[in-house]
Design a protein around this motif. Structure first.
Motif, PDB file in Angstrom:
ATOM      1  N   THR B  60     -16.671  30.415  12.910  1.00 46.54           N
ATOM      2  CA  THR B  60     -15.647  29.536  12.326  1.00 46.54           C
ATOM      3  C   THR B  60     -15.710  28.251  13.128  1.00 46.54           C
ATOM      4  O   THR B  60     -16.132  28.245  14.280  1.00 46.54           O
ATOM      5  N   VAL B  61     -15.350  27.174  12.471  1.00 46.39           N
ATOM      6  CA  VAL B  61     -15.228  25.928  13.231  1.00 46.39           C
ATOM      7  C   VAL B  61     -13.763  25.508  13.169  1.00 46.39           C
ATOM      8  O   VAL B  61     -13.032  25.914  12.257  1.00 46.39           O
ATOM      9  N   GLN B  62     -13.359  24.749  14.102  1.00 47.17           N
ATOM     10  CA  GLN B  62     -11.952  24.395  14.141  1.00 47.17           C
ATOM     11  C   GLN B  62     -11.777  22.894  14.378  1.00 47.17           C
ATOM     12  O   GLN B  62     -12.492  22.288  15.176  1.00 47.17           O
ATOM     13  N   ARG B 127      -8.473  25.993  10.876  1.00 46.25           N
ATOM     14  CA  ARG B 127      -9.613  26.882  11.145  1.00 46.25           C
ATOM     15  C   ARG B 127     -10.429  26.976   9.860  1.00 46.25           C
ATOM     16  O   ARG B 127      -9.904  27.334   8.803  1.00 46.25           O
ATOM     17  N   LEU B 136     -21.385  23.911   5.838  1.00 44.07           N
ATOM     18  CA  LEU B 136     -20.775  23.272   6.995  1.00 44.07           C
ATOM     19  C   LEU B 136     -21.056  21.778   7.054  1.00 44.07           C
ATOM     20  O   LEU B 136     -20.246  20.995   7.543  1.00 44.07           O
ATOM     21  N   GLU B 140     -18.438  18.868   7.572  1.00 40.05           N
ATOM     22  CA  GLU B 140     -18.557  17.836   8.603  1.00 40.05           C
ATOM     23  C   GLU B 140     -18.302  16.455   8.010  1.00 40.05           C
ATOM     24  O   GLU B 140     -17.592  15.632   8.586  1.00 40.05           O
ATOM     25  N   SER B 156     -14.792  21.357  16.696  1.00 38.22           N
ATOM     26  CA  SER B 156     -15.633  22.292  17.462  1.00 38.22           C
ATOM     27  C   SER B 156     -17.069  22.381  16.939  1.00 38.22           C
ATOM     28  O   SER B 156     -17.949  22.889  17.615  1.00 38.22           O
ATOM     29  N   TYR B 157     -17.302  21.870  15.721  1.00 31.99           N
ATOM     30  CA  TYR B 157     -18.641  21.991  15.139  1.00 31.99           C
ATOM     31  C   TYR B 157     -19.675  21.292  16.006  1.00 31.99           C
ATOM     32  O   TYR B 157     -20.790  21.779  16.183  1.00 31.99           O
ATOM     33  N   GLU B 158     -19.283  20.171  16.578  1.00 34.78           N
ATOM     34  CA  GLU B 158     -20.220  19.388  17.384  1.00 34.78           C
ATOM     35  C   GLU B 158     -20.836  20.197  18.512  1.00 34.78           C
ATOM     36  O   GLU B 158     -22.040  20.153  18.739  1.00 34.78           O
ATOM     37  N   ASN B 160     -21.182  23.354  18.755  1.00 37.17           N
ATOM     38  CA  ASN B 160     -21.954  24.554  18.377  1.00 37.17           C
ATOM     39  C   ASN B 160     -22.989  24.313  17.281  1.00 37.17           C
ATOM     40  O   ASN B 160     -23.606  25.235  16.796  1.00 37.17           O
ATOM     41  N   LYS B 161     -23.134  23.032  16.928  1.00 42.73           N
ATOM     42  CA  LYS B 161     -23.991  22.699  15.787  1.00 42.73           C
ATOM     43  C   LYS B 161     -25.361  23.379  15.865  1.00 42.73           C
ATOM     44  O   LYS B 161     -25.801  24.057  14.932  1.00 42.73           O
ATOM     45  N   ILE B 164     -25.180  27.191  15.564  1.00 35.83           N
ATOM     46  CA  ILE B 164     -24.870  27.614  14.197  1.00 35.83           C
ATOM     47  C   ILE B 164     -26.086  27.474  13.293  1.00 35.83           C
ATOM     48  O   ILE B 164     -26.430  28.378  12.535  1.00 35.83           O
TER      49      ILE B 164
END
Lengths: 231, 303
Positions: B60-62, B127, B136, B140, B156-158, B160-161, B164
């Motif tokens: 999940t991204v937040q 979330r 995703l 983004e 948070s995506y940045e 874990n990019k 992921i």
């Protein structure tokens, strides 16, 4: 044309390999009721082709084959088994099933044509007695002499009371004594009313039989002898 | 008469299988091995699929918001995200964030006690879960829109990019590989069975010729071979299934020590689908056997 004939080949030609090989070339032949006829000819002359046409394993390229008034080239596939029950056939190499006894090899043919068990139990011993193999009923083909094997295969060919018995070099693998036995059996079967067509190249047999002899050579049929009983 | 025929034909089929056992047994073993390999790949494919699905579900991204963000702004973003296909955005209020924080066992009790309802610095957030990791990038794009920029505290995506994307690629590859391998083994199973039965029948063409010449009707010539084919297929499938269960239980005992934490319970999967798998194997075996016999018979039985 012979109106009394049971089997007639009318101008039958058979080509193989897209017409390049001619096995039979315009063959005309009439076989009468109750006749014993001997077919001779060098190997490759078309004897086997003639026999295969007669049991409808193959179809002629042109011409008609009439059996009991019916053109057998027109029989439908699903009716073929019924036609074949009218034609018994024996081969040089017997073609017996090695893992079945003499009795089973014969009864098998009846089982495969839906005969009731009672009929089979009645018929098989009678036929085995006819070919003189009653004592050998429970033996396997490997335990028999060549002559006995051929007599088993004749018994099998006879179970359906065929109108025609074809014997394709039946004595080719047999010694003199066994040959005489088998020929004698064929004669007896013929006397009982079955047409016998014997293909052979044993000239001693041909001479001793004194029956009508036809010869196939290069796909064409010639009469060699009319036979003594047909003067 | 029909009863006599059925009796005789079945007897022929069974007796022939027995009499030809020196041919039947190797044939059954070959078919068993291919059915077994097919089963292995079906189970492995299933495991690969479920594991990669659980793996993906865990991602999940937040988006966390500054305190300056109004509820309107947050709702606006939530709506925009939810309009995307396959995207689920859940609002996390300060209370939710607190409850999450309190339930985290990986943080010391004393630290957890520092934050209370009255003194709650935890941000509000969204979330975001996507059904497909490929979505995703669309997420983004939306989050990156100028209008939201001043309100976003952290996305948070940045962080874990890369991870992921790797997970995404890996699961895709695993699924594809499993599908390809399963297909290959299904094809191999069909071809091997076909060839094995064809050879068994080829070696008996004399018998077929004799049957024909003595005036056997078609069903007497063909059906016993279908029965034989079915017997081959069913016995092979039963053996293959047993082998599959045994190997799965062995795999479990081995994998437990190798892949700790991952649920690779092949045995459990097999047991929970016991009857489906067994039935499928039996059906596949029987059909394969009959089908192969029918094709071989067509080839060798000239009527």
């Amino acid at each position: 044309m012979n109106p009394g004939a049971i089997i007639q080949f009318l101008n039958v030609t058979k080509n193989y390999v897209k017409g390049k090989v001619t096995a039979l070339n315009g063959v005309n032949l009439a076989i009468d009721k109750g006749e014993f006829i001997v077919l001779v000819g060098p190997s490759g002359a078309g004897k086997s082709t003639l026999i295969r046409l007669l049991v409808r394993e193959e179809l002629p390229s042109t011409g008609k084959i009439m059996v009991a008034g019916r053109d057998i080239t027109r029989i439908k596939e699903r009716d073929l088994p019924y036609y074949r029950r009218n034609v018994g056939i024996v081969f040089q190499d017997f073609k017996l099933l090695p893992n079945k006894t003499v009795y089973e090899n014969v009864s098998y043919a009846l089982e495969l044509s839906d005969e009731p068990d009672a009929v089979i139990k009645d018929k098989v011993p009678r036929i085995l007695r006819l070919v003189g193999l009653k004592e050998r009923a429970n033996n396997y083909p490997a335990e028999l002499s060549g002559g006995e094997r051929q007599r088993t295969s004749i018994a099998r060919a006879l179970v359906h009371n065929p109108k025609l018995l074809i014997a394709d070099e039946p004595t080719g693998n047999l010694d003199e004594k066994n040959t005489a036995e088998v020929i004698d059996l064929l004669l007896r079967i013929n006397e009982a009313g079955t047409i016998v067509l014997l293909a052979t190249h044993d000239l001693d047999i041909v001479r001793s039989l004194k029956k009508r002899v036809i010869c196939l050579n290069n796909g064409q049929l010639q009469l060699v002898s009319k036979g003594e009983d047909k003067k | 008469m029909i009863f006599t025929r059925i009796k005789r034909i079945s007897k022929l089929g069974i007796v022939n299988t027995w009499r030809n056992r020196w041919l039947s047994v190797p044939a059954v073993f070959i078919i068993m091995m291919t059915l077994f390999m097919m089963g292995v790949f079906v189970v492995l494919g299933y495991i690969a699929n479920t594991t990669s699905d659980t793996l993906k579900d865990k991602i999940t991204v937040q988006v966390d918001f500054n305190d300056s963000a109004t509820e309107d702004v947050i709702q606006n973003l939530q709506q925009k995200l939810s309009q995307q296909t396959g995207v689920i955005a859940t609002y996390i209020s300060k209370q939710d964030a607190l409850a999450d924080f309190k339930s985290r066992t990986d943080i010391k009790q004393e630290t957890r006690d520092l934050i209370t309802e009255e003194n709650n610095p935890l941000p509000r957030g969204l979330r975001i879960r996507t059904l497909d990791l490929d979505n995703l990038s669309a997420v983004e794009e939306v989050v990156r829109e100028k209008q939201f920029e001043p309100y976003i505290y952290k996305f948070s995506y940045e962080d874990n990019k890369l991870l992921i994307e790797r997970v995404n690629e890996a699961t895709k590859f695993i699924k594809k590989a499993a599908a390809v391998m399963t297909t290959i083994f299904v094809v191999v199973a069909i071809m091997v069975t076909l060839n094995t039965i064809q050879m068994a029948i080829y070696s008996r063409r004399d018998e077929i010729e004799i049957m024909r010449l003595v005036g056997a009707s078609q069903s007497y010539v063909k059906v016993p071979f279908y029965i034989e084919g079915a017997i081959y297929g069913i016995s092979a499938a039963t053996l293959a299934f047993l082998l599959l269960v045994l190997s799965a239980s062995y795999f479990n005992s081995v994998s437990a020590s190798y892949f700790r934490g991952f649920n690779l319970d092949a045995y459990g999967i097999l047991m929970s689908h016991f009857f489906q798998v067994l039935l499928l194997q039996l059906l596949a075996g029987a059909l394969l056997g009959i089908f192969s016999s029918a094709i071989s018979i067509r080839k060798y039985v000239k009527i």
